[in-house]
Design a protein around this motif. Structure first.
Motif, PDB file in Angstrom:
ATOM      1  N   HIS A   1      37.354 -53.585 -61.652  1.00 45.37           N
ATOM      2  CA  HIS A   1      36.766 -52.949 -60.173  1.00 45.37           C
ATOM      3  C   HIS A   1      35.582 -52.608 -60.482  1.00 45.37           C
ATOM      4  N   LEU A   2      35.198 -51.499 -61.361  1.00 41.48           N
ATOM      5  CA  LEU A   2      34.140 -51.133 -61.707  1.00 41.48           C
ATOM      6  C   LEU A   2      32.964 -51.881 -61.984  1.00 41.48           C
ATOM      7  N   LYS A   3      33.271 -52.703 -62.980  1.00 40.94           N
ATOM      8  CA  LYS A   3      32.503 -53.959 -63.229  1.00 40.94           C
ATOM      9  C   LYS A   3      32.003 -54.780 -61.768  1.00 40.94           C
ATOM     10  N   MET A   4      32.844 -54.948 -60.976  1.00 40.74           N
ATOM     11  CA  MET A   4      32.643 -55.807 -59.700  1.00 40.74           C
ATOM     12  C   MET A   4      31.809 -54.949 -58.874  1.00 40.74           C
ATOM     13  N   ARG A   5      31.987 -53.676 -58.757  1.00 40.62           N
ATOM     14  CA  ARG A   5      31.095 -52.691 -57.934  1.00 40.62           C
ATOM     15  C   ARG A   5      29.673 -52.466 -58.543  1.00 40.62           C
ATOM     16  N   THR A   6      29.692 -52.670 -60.001  1.00 41.08           N
ATOM     17  CA  THR A   6      28.178 -52.548 -60.283  1.00 41.08           C
ATOM     18  C   THR A   6      27.498 -53.798 -60.995  1.00 41.08           C
ATOM     19  N   VAL A   7      28.184 -54.821 -60.893  1.00 40.63           N
ATOM     20  CA  VAL A   7      27.277 -56.068 -61.404  1.00 40.63           C
ATOM     21  C   VAL A   7      26.210 -56.595 -60.794  1.00 40.63           C
ATOM     22  N   LYS A   8      26.028 -56.270 -59.315  1.00 42.00           N
ATOM     23  CA  LYS A   8      24.954 -56.837 -58.401  1.00 42.00           C
ATOM     24  C   LYS A   8      23.593 -56.692 -59.077  1.00 42.00           C
ATOM     25  N   ASN A   9      23.255 -55.371 -59.451  1.00 42.72           N
ATOM     26  CA  ASN A   9      21.857 -54.995 -59.863  1.00 42.72           C
ATOM     27  C   ASN A   9      21.591 -55.692 -61.030  1.00 42.72           C
ATOM     28  N   PRO A  10      22.688 -55.469 -62.298  1.00 39.84           N
ATOM     29  CA  PRO A  10      22.119 -55.944 -63.541  1.00 39.84           C
ATOM     30  C   PRO A  10      22.008 -57.485 -63.552  1.00 39.84           C
ATOM     31  N   ALA A  11      23.144 -58.340 -62.924  1.00 43.33           N
ATOM     32  CA  ALA A  11      23.059 -59.719 -62.839  1.00 43.33           C
ATOM     33  C   ALA A  11      21.589 -59.922 -62.175  1.00 43.33           C
TER      34      ALA A  11
ATOM     35  N   LEU B   1      17.597 -70.401 -59.423  1.00 43.40           N
ATOM     36  CA  LEU B   1      18.179 -69.162 -59.868  1.00 43.40           C
ATOM     37  C   LEU B   1      18.427 -68.177 -58.755  1.00 43.40           C
ATOM     38  N   SER B   2      19.653 -68.099 -58.071  1.00 39.28           N
ATOM     39  CA  SER B   2      19.713 -67.202 -56.968  1.00 39.28           C
ATOM     40  C   SER B   2      20.069 -65.869 -57.292  1.00 39.28           C
ATOM     41  N   HIS B   3      19.704 -64.678 -56.327  1.00 38.39           N
ATOM     42  CA  HIS B   3      20.060 -63.553 -56.592  1.00 38.39           C
ATOM     43  C   HIS B   3      21.210 -63.303 -55.972  1.00 38.39           C
ATOM     44  N   LEU B   4      22.105 -62.270 -56.395  1.00 39.52           N
ATOM     45  CA  LEU B   4      23.346 -61.953 -55.758  1.00 39.52           C
ATOM     46  C   LEU B   4      23.024 -60.973 -54.398  1.00 39.52           C
ATOM     47  N   ALA B   5      23.561 -61.425 -53.430  1.00 40.13           N
ATOM     48  CA  ALA B   5      23.305 -60.609 -52.218  1.00 40.13           C
ATOM     49  C   ALA B   5      24.367 -59.573 -51.919  1.00 40.13           C
ATOM     50  N   SER B   6      25.709 -59.857 -52.198  1.00 38.78           N
ATOM     51  CA  SER B   6      26.565 -58.977 -51.895  1.00 38.78           C
ATOM     52  C   SER B   6      27.822 -59.590 -52.923  1.00 38.78           C
ATOM     53  N   ILE B   7      28.715 -58.387 -52.952  1.00 36.56           N
ATOM     54  CA  ILE B   7      30.120 -58.854 -53.538  1.00 36.56           C
ATOM     55  C   ILE B   7      31.184 -58.139 -52.616  1.00 36.56           C
ATOM     56  N   SER B   8      32.045 -58.653 -51.957  1.00 36.96           N
ATOM     57  CA  SER B   8      33.210 -57.961 -51.386  1.00 36.96           C
ATOM     58  C   SER B   8      34.360 -58.299 -51.817  1.00 36.96           C
ATOM     59  N   GLN B   9      35.569 -57.566 -51.655  1.00 33.73           N
ATOM     60  CA  GLN B   9      36.705 -57.465 -52.233  1.00 33.73           C
ATOM     61  C   GLN B   9      37.668 -57.557 -51.277  1.00 33.73           C
TER      62      GLN B   9
ATOM     63  N   CYS C   1      40.631 -60.036 -55.113  1.00 34.93           N
ATOM     64  CA  CYS C   1      39.712 -61.138 -55.090  1.00 34.93           C
ATOM     65  C   CYS C   1      38.401 -60.605 -54.732  1.00 34.93           C
ATOM     66  N   PHE C   2      37.355 -61.191 -55.505  1.00 35.20           N
ATOM     67  CA  PHE C   2      36.182 -60.927 -55.049  1.00 35.20           C
ATOM     68  C   PHE C   2      35.194 -62.070 -54.592  1.00 35.20           C
ATOM     69  N   ARG C   3      34.296 -61.895 -53.577  1.00 32.46           N
ATOM     70  CA  ARG C   3      33.692 -62.909 -53.326  1.00 32.46           C
ATOM     71  C   ARG C   3      32.149 -62.496 -53.084  1.00 32.46           C
ATOM     72  N   VAL C   4      31.407 -63.485 -53.910  1.00 36.84           N
ATOM     73  CA  VAL C   4      29.904 -63.370 -54.085  1.00 36.84           C
ATOM     74  C   VAL C   4      29.173 -63.987 -53.024  1.00 36.84           C
ATOM     75  N   THR C   5      28.216 -63.417 -52.456  1.00 34.93           N
ATOM     76  CA  THR C   5      27.292 -64.219 -51.556  1.00 34.93           C
ATOM     77  C   THR C   5      25.907 -64.232 -52.512  1.00 34.93           C
TER      78      THR C   5
END
Length: 180
Positions: free
Chosen positions: A87-97, A143-151, A155-159
């Protein structure tokens, strides 16, 4: 240029990764490896929207790399002690990705400048970014940027952003030394 490095016999540029685990039992079971390892393998052996299966989810490094690569991911982990780490990784992955995606685009632009400066030619041009590429397969690459990750539950959904990063769109081939 990535392809040549990624498909080489030996990868000398990968280093281990630290494990910031709160639980001693979790740390003892963790098989942590660098994000770059999963990212390369996913990009080498799948295409966007493929499904990456991780039967030993652990700290979710493979899932994060799949998200950064525009792939779907399914992971299983039987040890409940990893739940917090996932859960921590999913909350923090957007910016590093997103930083990683930008770094790949920066590196490509540097490659183009170096190659053209050395008199190298390019046969193709990327249709979206407008910069030169080596292979025909790269003409459609985005190469698309991650806009958001919802939970929802586990289950996690990436936009992904529908917009290209303006910084990488080239309408002026002079920027790459392709015209005088």
């Amino acid at each position: 240029e990535e392809r040549n490095a990624w498909y080489s016999d030996v990868w000398m540029d990968l280093k281990g990764t630290t494990q910031n685990m709160n639980h001693e039992q979790t740390r003892a079971r963790s098989g942590a490896f660098p994000f770059e390892l999963a990212y390369r393998l996913i990009n080498m052996h799948s295409v966007k929207e493929d499904v990456v299966l991780d039967p030993f989810l652990g700290t979710a490094t493979t899932m994060a790399a799949a998200m950064a690569s525009g792939r779907n991911s399914i992971g299983f982990e039987i040890d409940p002690n990893f739940r917090e780490a996932v859960h921590l990784k999913m909350r923090t992955v957007k910016n590093p990705a997103n930083e990683y995606v930008s770094l790949r685009l920066d590196n490509h632009q540097d490659f183009v400048r170096t190659r053209t400066g050395n008199g190298g030619l390019f046969k193709y041009q990327n249709k979206h970014y407008g910069f030169p590429v080596i292979t025909k397969q790269e003409t459609e690459l985005v190469l698309s940027h991650l806009a958001s990750i919802s939970q929802t539950g586990n289950c996690f959904r990436v936009t992904y952003s529908a917009n290209l990063q303006d910084k990488y769109i080239s309408h002026d081939q002079k920027a790459f030394g392709l015209t005088s």
